[in-house]
Motif scaffolding. Structure first.
Motif, PDB file in Angstrom:
ATOM      1  N   ASN A   1       5.472   2.385 -15.677  1.00 34.62           N
ATOM      2  CA  ASN A   1       5.797   3.460 -14.743  1.00 34.62           C
ATOM      3  C   ASN A   1       4.810   4.612 -14.854  1.00 34.62           C
ATOM      4  OD1 ASN A   1       7.931   2.167 -13.525  1.00 34.62           O
ATOM      5  ND2 ASN A   1       9.512   3.190 -14.706  1.00 34.62           N
ATOM      6  N   VAL A   2       4.420   4.952 -16.068  1.00 33.87           N
ATOM      7  CA  VAL A   2       3.404   6.002 -16.246  1.00 33.87           C
ATOM      8  C   VAL A   2       2.076   5.547 -15.651  1.00 33.87           C
ATOM      9  CG1 VAL A   2       1.985   7.177 -17.974  1.00 33.87           C
ATOM     10  CG2 VAL A   2       4.476   7.154 -18.209  1.00 33.87           C
ATOM     11  N   ALA A   3       1.672   4.318 -15.944  1.00 38.44           N
ATOM     12  CA  ALA A   3       0.395   3.812 -15.435  1.00 38.44           C
ATOM     13  C   ALA A   3       0.374   3.748 -13.918  1.00 38.44           C
ATOM     14  CB  ALA A   3       0.090   2.440 -16.025  1.00 38.44           C
ATOM     15  N   SER A   4       1.527   3.484 -13.303  1.00 41.42           N
ATOM     16  CA  SER A   4       1.574   3.410 -11.847  1.00 41.42           C
ATOM     17  C   SER A   4       1.286   4.768 -11.212  1.00 41.42           C
ATOM     18  CB  SER A   4       2.939   2.889 -11.392  1.00 41.42           C
ATOM     19  OG  SER A   4       3.951   3.878 -11.534  1.00 41.42           O
TER      20      SER A   4
ATOM     21  N   LEU B   1      19.063  -0.605  -4.240  1.00 37.74           N
ATOM     22  CA  LEU B   1      18.458   0.528  -4.940  1.00 37.74           C
ATOM     23  C   LEU B   1      17.210   0.985  -4.200  1.00 37.74           C
ATOM     24  CD1 LEU B   1      18.412  -0.403  -8.758  1.00 37.74           C
ATOM     25  CD2 LEU B   1      19.866   1.286  -7.628  1.00 37.74           C
ATOM     26  N   SER B   2      17.008   2.290  -4.163  1.00 38.53           N
ATOM     27  CA  SER B   2      15.742   2.856  -3.731  1.00 38.53           C
ATOM     28  C   SER B   2      15.152   3.620  -4.919  1.00 38.53           C
ATOM     29  CB  SER B   2      15.938   3.777  -2.517  1.00 38.53           C
ATOM     30  OG  SER B   2      16.885   4.782  -2.802  1.00 38.53           O
ATOM     31  N   GLU B   3      14.040   4.287  -4.707  1.00 39.53           N
ATOM     32  CA  GLU B   3      13.284   5.003  -5.749  1.00 39.53           C
ATOM     33  C   GLU B   3      12.580   3.999  -6.665  1.00 39.53           C
ATOM     34  OE1 GLU B   3      12.663   8.114  -5.585  1.00 39.53           O
ATOM     35  OE2 GLU B   3      14.130   8.582  -4.040  1.00 39.53           O
ATOM     36  N   SER B   4      11.285   3.901  -6.491  1.00 37.33           N
ATOM     37  CA  SER B   4      10.495   2.853  -7.143  1.00 37.33           C
ATOM     38  C   SER B   4      10.630   2.824  -8.665  1.00 37.33           C
ATOM     39  CB  SER B   4       9.020   3.006  -6.764  1.00 37.33           C
ATOM     40  OG  SER B   4       8.536   4.290  -7.129  1.00 37.33           O
ATOM     41  N   LEU B   5      10.594   3.974  -9.294  1.00 39.18           N
ATOM     42  CA  LEU B   5      10.626   3.998 -10.757  1.00 39.18           C
ATOM     43  C   LEU B   5      12.008   3.606 -11.278  1.00 39.18           C
ATOM     44  CD1 LEU B   5       8.528   7.230 -11.419  1.00 39.18           C
ATOM     45  CD2 LEU B   5       7.733   4.851 -11.335  1.00 39.18           C
ATOM     46  N   ALA B   6      13.051   4.005 -10.568  1.00 37.43           N
ATOM     47  CA  ALA B   6      14.405   3.597 -10.947  1.00 37.43           C
ATOM     48  C   ALA B   6      14.581   2.094 -10.767  1.00 37.43           C
ATOM     49  CB  ALA B   6      15.428   4.359 -10.109  1.00 37.43           C
ATOM     50  N   ILE B   7      14.008   1.561  -9.709  1.00 38.36           N
ATOM     51  CA  ILE B   7      14.060   0.112  -9.497  1.00 38.36           C
ATOM     52  C   ILE B   7      13.422  -0.607 -10.674  1.00 38.36           C
ATOM     53  CG2 ILE B   7      13.174  -1.789  -8.092  1.00 38.36           C
ATOM     54  CD1 ILE B   7      13.465   0.102  -5.649  1.00 38.36           C
TER      55      ILE B   7
ATOM     56  N   ARG C   1       0.815  -1.218   0.000  1.00 43.17           N
ATOM     57  CA  ARG C   1       0.000   0.000   0.000  1.00 43.17           C
ATOM     58  C   ARG C   1       0.850   1.270   0.000  1.00 43.17           C
ATOM     59  NH1 ARG C   1      -5.294  -0.141   0.307  1.00 43.17           N
ATOM     60  NH2 ARG C   1      -6.323  -2.127   0.675  1.00 43.17           N
ATOM     61  N   THR C   2       2.071   1.138  -0.483  1.00 45.76           N
ATOM     62  CA  THR C   2       2.962   2.277  -0.683  1.00 45.76           C
ATOM     63  C   THR C   2       3.444   2.233  -2.129  1.00 45.76           C
ATOM     64  OG1 THR C   2       4.969   1.055  -0.100  1.00 45.76           O
ATOM     65  CG2 THR C   2       3.725   2.068   1.726  1.00 45.76           C
ATOM     66  N   ARG C   3       4.421   3.070  -2.449  1.00 45.52           N
ATOM     67  CA  ARG C   3       4.991   3.032  -3.799  1.00 45.52           C
ATOM     68  C   ARG C   3       5.654   1.692  -4.089  1.00 45.52           C
ATOM     69  NH1 ARG C   3       5.521   8.483  -2.311  1.00 45.52           N
ATOM     70  NH2 ARG C   3       4.854   9.982  -3.918  1.00 45.52           N
ATOM     71  N   THR C   4       5.825   0.871  -3.079  1.00 48.65           N
ATOM     72  CA  THR C   4       6.323  -0.492  -3.293  1.00 48.65           C
ATOM     73  C   THR C   4       5.443  -1.253  -4.267  1.00 48.65           C
ATOM     74  OG1 THR C   4       7.154  -0.456  -1.023  1.00 48.65           O
ATOM     75  CG2 THR C   4       7.046  -2.605  -2.095  1.00 48.65           C
ATOM     76  N   SER C   5       4.165  -0.873  -4.357  1.00 48.57           N
ATOM     77  CA  SER C   5       3.249  -1.562  -5.270  1.00 48.57           C
ATOM     78  C   SER C   5       3.761  -1.529  -6.706  1.00 48.57           C
ATOM     79  CB  SER C   5       1.852  -0.948  -5.197  1.00 48.57           C
ATOM     80  OG  SER C   5       1.870   0.412  -5.597  1.00 48.57           O
ATOM     81  N   ARG C   6       4.440  -0.454  -7.080  1.00 47.54           N
ATOM     82  CA  ARG C   6       4.972  -0.349  -8.450  1.00 47.54           C
ATOM     83  C   ARG C   6       6.009  -1.437  -8.716  1.00 47.54           C
ATOM     84  NH1 ARG C   6       6.343   6.125  -7.955  1.00 47.54           N
ATOM     85  NH2 ARG C   6       4.177   6.864  -7.839  1.00 47.54           N
ATOM     86  N   VAL C   7       6.860  -1.675  -7.727  1.00 48.56           N
ATOM     87  CA  VAL C   7       7.917  -2.668  -7.891  1.00 48.56           C
ATOM     88  C   VAL C   7       7.335  -4.080  -7.813  1.00 48.56           C
ATOM     89  CG1 VAL C   7      10.127  -3.471  -7.000  1.00 48.56           C
ATOM     90  CG2 VAL C   7       9.566  -1.034  -6.935  1.00 48.56           C
ATOM     91  N   LEU C   8       6.347  -4.264  -6.956  1.00 52.62           N
ATOM     92  CA  LEU C   8       5.680  -5.567  -6.902  1.00 52.62           C
ATOM     93  C   LEU C   8       4.971  -5.862  -8.220  1.00 52.62           C
ATOM     94  CD1 LEU C   8       4.264  -5.324  -3.276  1.00 52.62           C
ATOM     95  CD2 LEU C   8       6.101  -6.846  -4.061  1.00 52.62           C
ATOM     96  N   TRP C   9       4.393  -4.848  -8.828  1.00 54.23           N
ATOM     97  CA  TRP C   9       3.771  -5.021 -10.148  1.00 54.23           C
ATOM     98  C   TRP C   9       4.829  -5.485 -11.150  1.00 54.23           C
ATOM     99  CZ3 TRP C   9       0.910  -0.420 -13.018  1.00 54.23           C
ATOM    100  CH2 TRP C   9       0.402  -0.886 -14.242  1.00 54.23           C
TER     101      TRP C   9
END
Length: 207
Positions: A163-166, A63-69, A10-18
């Motif tokens: 990344n855009v959709a997230s 690495l941190s920063e979801s979109l960079a990951i 339920r955080t920006r982690t969702s982008r990386v899990l996706w």
């Protein structure tokens, strides 16, 4: 090649899990919540001095920063989501930075005043101002998607689209936010129809 994702869905982690679900490879998810015992713990701060999730650990790389990951993961595995040429790599980076700088600040403001805050604390004027500010970048995104046949890079769904959709995800409770940009709306619909997106949403529901 395996990797570990720190954070909660339920955080920006969702982008990386996706992204991890898109890859379909084994990974470890360490549920790390904001606050004491989680992101403020000494062990986590050793990984992330800012104390923020998500964090990726992979073959000694942190690495941190979801979109960079997501950009890194797209290139680390053989997948259509990653770049096939250096030109595609540049475009994927460009659109990811566009998403972070041109879309996310105002999209997040819309989220705050549609879902995140209790209804009594929401400010419709702030929401509407943020939506108005999104008109120009959404129009630019629309132009690129029309030119690209519905996708941003290579005529296929890539990490740039993900990344855009997230970040379009932040607009999900704002009816009509994408009404003036049908190609953007179509990308968002396509993203939601992907099995990996559905898997990520199940992880969000689990907490």
């Amino acid at each position: 090649m395996t990797f570990t994702i720190h954070g909660i869905a339920r955080t920006r982690t969702s982008r990386v899990l996706w992204m991890a679900q898109e890859l379909g490879v084994p990974y470890t998810h360490v549920k790390t919540a904001p606050g004491e015992g989680g992101t403020r713990s000494p062990a986590f701060r050793a990984l992330s001095p800012m104390g923020r999730v998500p964090v990726l650990e992979m073959d000694g790389l942190v690495l941190s920063e979801s979109l960079a990951i997501n950009l890194h993961l797209a290139k680390a595995f053989e997948t259509p989501l990653g770049p096939r040429t250096k030109e595609e790599d540049g475009l994927m980076t460009m659109w990811t930075l566009f998403a972070a700088t041109e879309l996310e600040p105002n999209a997040h403001e819309v989220l705050v005043h549609t879902l995140n805050r209790p209804e009594a604390e929401r400010d419709p004027a702030a929401r509407d101002a943020a939506l108005a500010a999104l008109a120009r970048p959404l129009a630019a995104l629309e132009t690129a998607l029309v030119a690209g046949g519905g996708h941003l890079v290579g005529g296929r769904f890539t990490v740039a689209d993900l990344n855009v959709a997230s970040i379009l995800f932040y607009l999900r409770a704002a009816p009509g936010a994408l009404a003036a940009t049908p190609a953007v709306a179509a990308l968002w619909d396509e993203a939601q129809a992907r099995p990996a997106y559905a898997a990520m949403m199940r992880l969000r529901e689990e907490g």
